[in-house]
Design a protein around this motif. Structure first.
Motif, short mmCIF file in Angstrom:
data_model
loop_
_atom_site.label_atom_id
_atom_site.label_comp_id
_atom_site.label_asym_id
_atom_site.label_seq_id
_atom_site.Cartn_x
_atom_site.Cartn_y
_atom_site.Cartn_z
N ALA B 66 0.83 -1.20 0.00
CA ALA B 66 0.00 0.00 0.00
C ALA B 66 0.86 1.25 0.00
O ALA B 66 0.50 2.26 -0.57
N ASN B 68 1.38 3.49 2.12
CA ASN B 68 0.68 4.70 2.55
C ASN B 68 1.13 5.24 3.89
O ASN B 68 0.77 6.34 4.26
N ILE B 174 -4.10 4.51 12.53
CA ILE B 174 -3.17 5.30 11.73
C ILE B 174 -3.38 5.07 10.24
O ILE B 174 -2.55 5.45 9.42
N MET B 175 -4.48 4.44 9.86
CA MET B 175 -4.88 4.27 8.46
C MET B 175 -3.83 3.55 7.61
O MET B 175 -3.54 3.94 6.50
N THR B 177 -4.33 0.55 6.63
CA THR B 177 -5.21 -0.29 5.80
C THR B 177 -4.77 -1.75 5.72
O THR B 177 -5.16 -2.46 4.81
N VAL B 194 -12.42 2.04 3.97
CA VAL B 194 -12.09 3.37 4.49
C VAL B 194 -13.22 4.31 4.10
O VAL B 194 -13.60 4.36 2.94
N PHE B 195 -13.74 5.00 5.06
CA PHE B 195 -14.86 5.89 4.80
C PHE B 195 -14.46 7.33 5.14
O PHE B 195 -13.76 7.56 6.12
N GLY B 196 -14.91 8.24 4.32
CA GLY B 196 -14.54 9.64 4.51
C GLY B 196 -13.24 9.96 3.81
O GLY B 196 -12.72 9.16 3.03
N ARG B 197 -12.73 11.12 4.11
CA ARG B 197 -11.59 11.65 3.34
C ARG B 197 -10.72 12.47 4.27
O ARG B 197 -11.19 12.99 5.28
N GLY B 198 -9.45 12.55 3.93
CA GLY B 198 -8.55 13.41 4.69
C GLY B 198 -8.38 12.95 6.12
O GLY B 198 -8.51 11.77 6.44
N SER B 199 -8.11 13.88 7.01
CA SER B 199 -7.79 13.49 8.39
C SER B 199 -9.02 13.04 9.15
O SER B 199 -8.91 12.61 10.29
N GLU B 201 -11.07 10.62 7.98
CA GLU B 201 -11.51 9.32 7.48
C GLU B 201 -11.40 8.25 8.56
O GLU B 201 -10.62 8.38 9.50
#
Lengths: 445, 575
Positions: B66, B68, B174-175, B177, B194-199, B201
């Motif tokens: 990933a 990320n 910490i996303m 994933t 993952v739902f939402g966006r940016g900080s 989510e």
């Protein structure tokens, strides 16, 4: 003063019924495509290479070279796709929407040429979610062209199937990034992909895909109408043709103009044909040359040509042609805070530096603008920005896609070039522009 | 000067890629040390071989890349100077020079740590992951400074119950994933997203599922590098640093997944999967994960003599004498019921006992009834050692009879006396109890109390596999060692020891004092086990085969050092 000898994209915008098929054909529409389709596909790509057409989406990558990265059918027998990036959401840029509104068939004719050259039988136009009217016009144009037999089983009467679809985004800035756009086209969350592999090798649905900007593809019909040499000569240096730029901010006549590549930023702002200067007694304090993600230029750096390579010595970029002019009444901190908030809002959240760094930068800027700034804040701000994307030079970003750079470069360039303004805020504990931080309005021509 | 005099050379052809220094391998440099790796090796793994420890969160060798977390950024000579590349994503190429400890890399690692902790609640004091948390580890190693963020953090759901096994603290996430990738790639149940966006989510269960439902959902707790995903079974039960760990084997089914049994005192607190490429990779199913519970509860603490109202608890020595006295007149007519849940050592000793003392030529096989199998790990056969049982019985010249044959013989009254290992049988406990009620003598060596232990005339308390050394042979014929975590509870002893003492009492000394001796003495007769080197099975995290018979705790100290240093803690008695 360089003069725009011939209009390319905007040539027919003012003609009546230009956005209908009948009106477009009355002005000689689809003849260039007929001409181009006489050539073998490889020759079309060569012609595009010769024309020195460069991607108008922001990076200025040579279009013909991009096409040649698509592997041959022997190497990769999967279908090819063309994806048109009409997700024009860079702040300060409004050029593609006018092409879609005023001359959609110019884009469609370009698509016919590009798809034939690439061997792509499907083209997706990914248009921005907010483009309600432009996409309605485009939908109508696609329907007209398909009904007329231009697209469909036989492209312009040739034994080549081409279907064109418009897909509308849902309003995310990140989906203008080419791999996020592909993810979104596939119906997934718009998160940029890891590169390599690049879309030309593994793109939409795992197949070789070329992603091009609207303006890039809309230039193709003219190239094949008048020849690659003509197009190349129109340009300057290694950039062929003309470009559309959008001037906004503290100029008397903001708008979208087609300019020659060797027009300078100063001419664009002051020339009677374009921006017509600033209101009486004002001077340019700062100018963002290519959409809000491009590093800012000061009023002394305006003698730069709008060509793609000319911005390199200034550590900025031509970007998508969104020129934003700020005069000496505007507060630099407020402007940067606004830019920074945009990127904090639009960060997709996939990788750490951008997800956490952009909101942090926006918070520090707010703190300074509201008069709560402290001495160490500027260093923290620069440190955070450098952890997202060090500057200069451009291209050292630590994130998966360029959105990290897009948010960090303005911060670093504003703070470096207008450090005095920031320190003044901290010293005075308030914004020196008082209640008019955006500058003074109302006395424009 | 000498350079000036050089004759002009003919223009060379443009240099192609350099020929590989070691054909078939890729040779490159990490921190000045040469690394030779197979093509396709991940740079993080390759760098470990020369001691360069590149930090990472999102990378996992069994999941897709990933890239990320951006923690593994390193300098590479393949890109422009000043640019950092993620070590997990960029494959090493021939001749490339990688630097992992430069100032630029360190600064970036420090900043990424600060980024990750910006919206992290830092509630380590109430976090189950504390002590085994990568955020803590890397904070101490790469950051070690107070956060410069002012103002509040992003607030999210603090205890979101995802399913029966997992609870999520979205603030701690910490996303990386890893969990999302595991559920779609390995568990084949793409329920997380993952739902939402940016900080803002968050990780959550996709609305069309509503609830995390997979037999492998427990693995995302192990995968989670921070305390975001927690096991509902283990949550708030122990601090990780008070637990010791013993390499063990899951006995839930015949797959025999390698596990780590985390224990404190004489309680096992959880199973964790232990890396084993041949059997379970890095995973463990939820059923197996919870199978540790029978090691702690409903155990037989002491020998029980007599049945019904006459039943009384008795010390071990008395139980041996009593059982021997009862068995003595019936030798030759005692049926033997073996259990494929018992270890190879238990079976070796008890088959020798059955053949030489009980003088029987047939063993009946009990154990657990068949259950469900699935696509990944779970096997239909729920017994951990059926293969080993078959091998040993064949080598000992004993005929293996299925459980049905025993029930038929019992119903026909052909079997008057029974010696059984294990309380588990592949039929309902009530039915089994009714059948055994009619027996003249029923001697049972059992780990746990159940309805099946009621009708026994003698119940001998048996030790579980975490209380003794031994081996299991799983369905594919792979024999694995498991190690002793703590001494047996109460008066419990391993099956083999009860059998050996009974044999001695009945005049046939097996002369074994440990499970190792049982194996050394009896396994050479079994062709499949003869080549198994009992002493040389590598302990966990140790590549060189060691001779240590002790299990190693996570911190390298011997297991139970805290408990055994304080003898009366939690009622523990040291034999």
């Amino acid at each position: 003063m360089s003069v725009l000898s011939e209009k390319v994209i905007t040539r027919d915008w003012e003609r009546p019924n230009q956005n209908t098929l009948a009106g477009y054909k009355a002005n000689g529409g689809y003849k260039a495509a007929m001409k181009a389709l006489e050539l073998p596909p490889a020759a079309i790509t060569d012609e595009v290479k010769k024309s020195q057409l460069r991607g108008r989406g922001g990076a200025g990558f040579p279009t013909g070279l991009k096409w040649s990265f698509v592997p041959s059918l022997e190497k990769n027998p999967k279908p090819r796709y063309l994806a048109i990036n009409a997700d024009e959401s860079e702040p300060g840029t409004a050029k593609d929407r006018f092409i879609l509104e005023k001359d959609p068939h110019l884009l469609l004719e370009g698509i016919a040429i590009a798809c034939y050259a690439l061997g792509a039988h499907t083209c997706y136009i990914y248009s921005r979610g907010e483009f309600k009217y432009p996409s309605a016009v485009l939908d109508k144009a696609i329907a007209e062209a398909t009904a007329d037999g231009i697209f469909g089983k036989k492209l312009l009467g040739r034994d080549f199937e081409l279907n064109v679809y418009q897909v509308r985004g849902a309003g995310a800035y990140i989906c203008g990034e080419e791999t996020a756009l592909l993810e979104s086209l596939e119906g997934k969350k718009g998160w940029p992909r890891l590169k390599p592999p690049f879309p030309a090798v593994v793109g939409l649905f795992g197949c070789p895909t070329v992603v091009n900007n609207v303006e890039t593809i809309a230039s193709l019909p003219r190239i094949f109408e008048k020849g690659a040499e003509w197009f190349s000569k129109l340009g300057f240096g290694k950039s062929g043709g003309t470009r559309l730029v959008t001037v906004s901010g503290a100029v008397n006549r903001p708008g979208t103009y087609e300019v020659a590549m060797d027009t300078s930023l100063r001419e664009l702002i002051y020339d009677a044909a374009y921006g017509q200067g600033l209101p009486e007694g004002r001077t340019v304090k700062a100018c963002i040359p290519g959409g809000s993600s491009a590093p800012v230029l000061t009023g002394d750096e305006l003698d730069v040509k709008l060509e793609f390579d000319a911005f390199k010595p200034l550590q900025s970029m031509a970007g998508s042609g969104g020129v934003m002019v700020m005069d000496d009444t505007a507060c630099m901190v407020r402007c940067l805070w606004r830019v920074s908030r945009f990127y904090a809002e639009e960060s997709c959240g996939q990788c750490t530096p951008c997800r956490e760094g952009q909101p942090w930068m926006a918070r520090i800027l707010r703190k300074i603008e509201e008069g709560r700034g402290e001495r160490g804040d500027l260093d923290t701000l620069l440190g955070v920005a450098a952890a997202v994307a060090p500057w200069p030079p451009i291209g050292l970003g630590t994130t998966i896609c360029a959105l990290g750079d897009a948010g960090a470069l303005p911060v670093q360039s504003f703070v470096t070039k207008f450090r005095e303004d920031f320190e003044q805020h901290i010293r005075l504990r308030r914004c020196p522009k008082g209640d008019k931080p955006w500058g003074v309005f109302g006395d424009f021509k | 000067m000498s350079e000036d005099k050089k004759p002009a050379e003919a223009p060379r052809p443009p240099p192609g890629p350099p020929p590989p220094k070691n054909p078939g391998f890729i040779t490159f440099t990490v921190d000045g040390k040469e690394v030779v790796a197979k093509p396709g090796t991940n740079l993080i793994d390759a760098a470990k071989t020369v001691g360069a420890d590149i930090p990472y969160y999102c990378y996992h060798p069994r999941l897709t890349i990933a890239a990320n977390c951006r923690m593994c950024l390193v300098e590479s000579s393949a890109v422009q100077p000043g640019k950092l590349v993620p070590a997990c994503q960029i494959p090493p190429t021939e001749g490339v020079v990688i630097k992992t400890t430069t100032e630029r890399v360190r600064t970036q690692q420090k900043m990424v740590m600060e980024f990750l902790l910006l919206n992290h609640p830092v509630d380590c004091a109430i976090c189950d992951q504390a002590g085994e948390c990568k955020l803590q580890d890397y904070y101490m190693r790469h950051d070690f400074q107070p956060s410069r963020l002012e103002g509040g953090k992003v607030l999210r759901h603090k205890r979101k119950v995802l399913g029966d096994t997992v609870v999520l603290d979205q603030e701690r996430c910490i996303m990386c994933t890893r969990c999302v990738r595991f559920m779609s790639e390995v568990a084949k149940a793409p329920q997380l997203g993952v739902f939402g966006r940016g900080s803002h989510e968050v990780i959550d269960v996709a609305p069309e599922y509503g609830k995390l439902e997979s037999n492998y959902s427990g693995n995302i707790v192990d995968l989670c590098p921070v305390g975001a995903l927690l096991n509902r079974d283990f949550r708030f039960r122990a601090r990780a640093w008070f637990l010791s760990a013993a390499p063990s084997v899951c006995t839930g089914c015949s797959r025999g997944c390698s596990t780590v049994a985390d224990f404190m005192g004489q309680d096992v607190y959880r199973y964790r999967p232990r890396e084993n490429e041949a059997i379970n990779k890095s995973w463990l199913c939820d059923q197996g994960r919870l199978s540790y519970k029978s090691l702690n509860t409903h155990r037989v603490p002491q020998a029980v003599l007599g049945r019904g109202a006459d039943a009384k608890e008795a010390p071990a020595a008395e139980a041996i004498k009593y059982a021997a006295m009862k068995l003595q007149p019936l030798l030759g007519s005692v049926a033997f019921l073996a259990s494929p849940v018992a270890s190879n050592e238990d079976l070796l000793a008890s088959f020798a006992f059955a053949r030489d003392v009980l003088k029987t030529s047939t063993v009946y096989v009990g154990g657990r009834a068949d259950g469900q199998a699935d696509f990944l790990l779970m096997q239909a056969d729920k017994n951990p050692n059926r293969r080993g049982l078959e091998w040993i019985a064949r080598a000992f010249g004993l005929t293996v009879q299925p459980f049905d044959a025993l029930t038929k013989a019992l119903d026909a009254g052909l079997v008057k006396a029974l010696f059984a290992l294990g309380h588990e049988v592949p039929e309902a406990d009530d039915a089994w109890a009714a059948r055994t009620e009619k027996l003249e003598l029923f001697v049972l060596s059992a780990t746990n109390e159940s309805k099946a232990t009621g009708p026994a005339h003698v119940v001998l308390p048996a030790a579980t596999h975490v209380e003794d050394e031994g081996t299991f042979t799983q369905a594919d014929g792979i024999t694995q060692r498991f190690r002793r975590a703590f001494p047996p509870r109460g008066e419990a002893r391993p099956h083999w020891r009860w059998v050996a003492e009974l044999a001695k009492e009945l005049g046939n000394d097996l002369a074994v004092a440990s499970s190792r001796e049982v194996f050394k003495k009896l396994a050479p007769a079994v062709p499949e086990l003869a080549s198994f080197e009992w002493d040389k099975q590598a302990p966990v995290n140790q590549t060189r085969p060691g001779i240590s018979t002790m299990a190693a705790a996570a911190d390298g100290r011997p297991p139970g050092w805290r408990e055994q240093g304080v003898p009366n803690l939690r009622g523990l008695s040291i034999p």
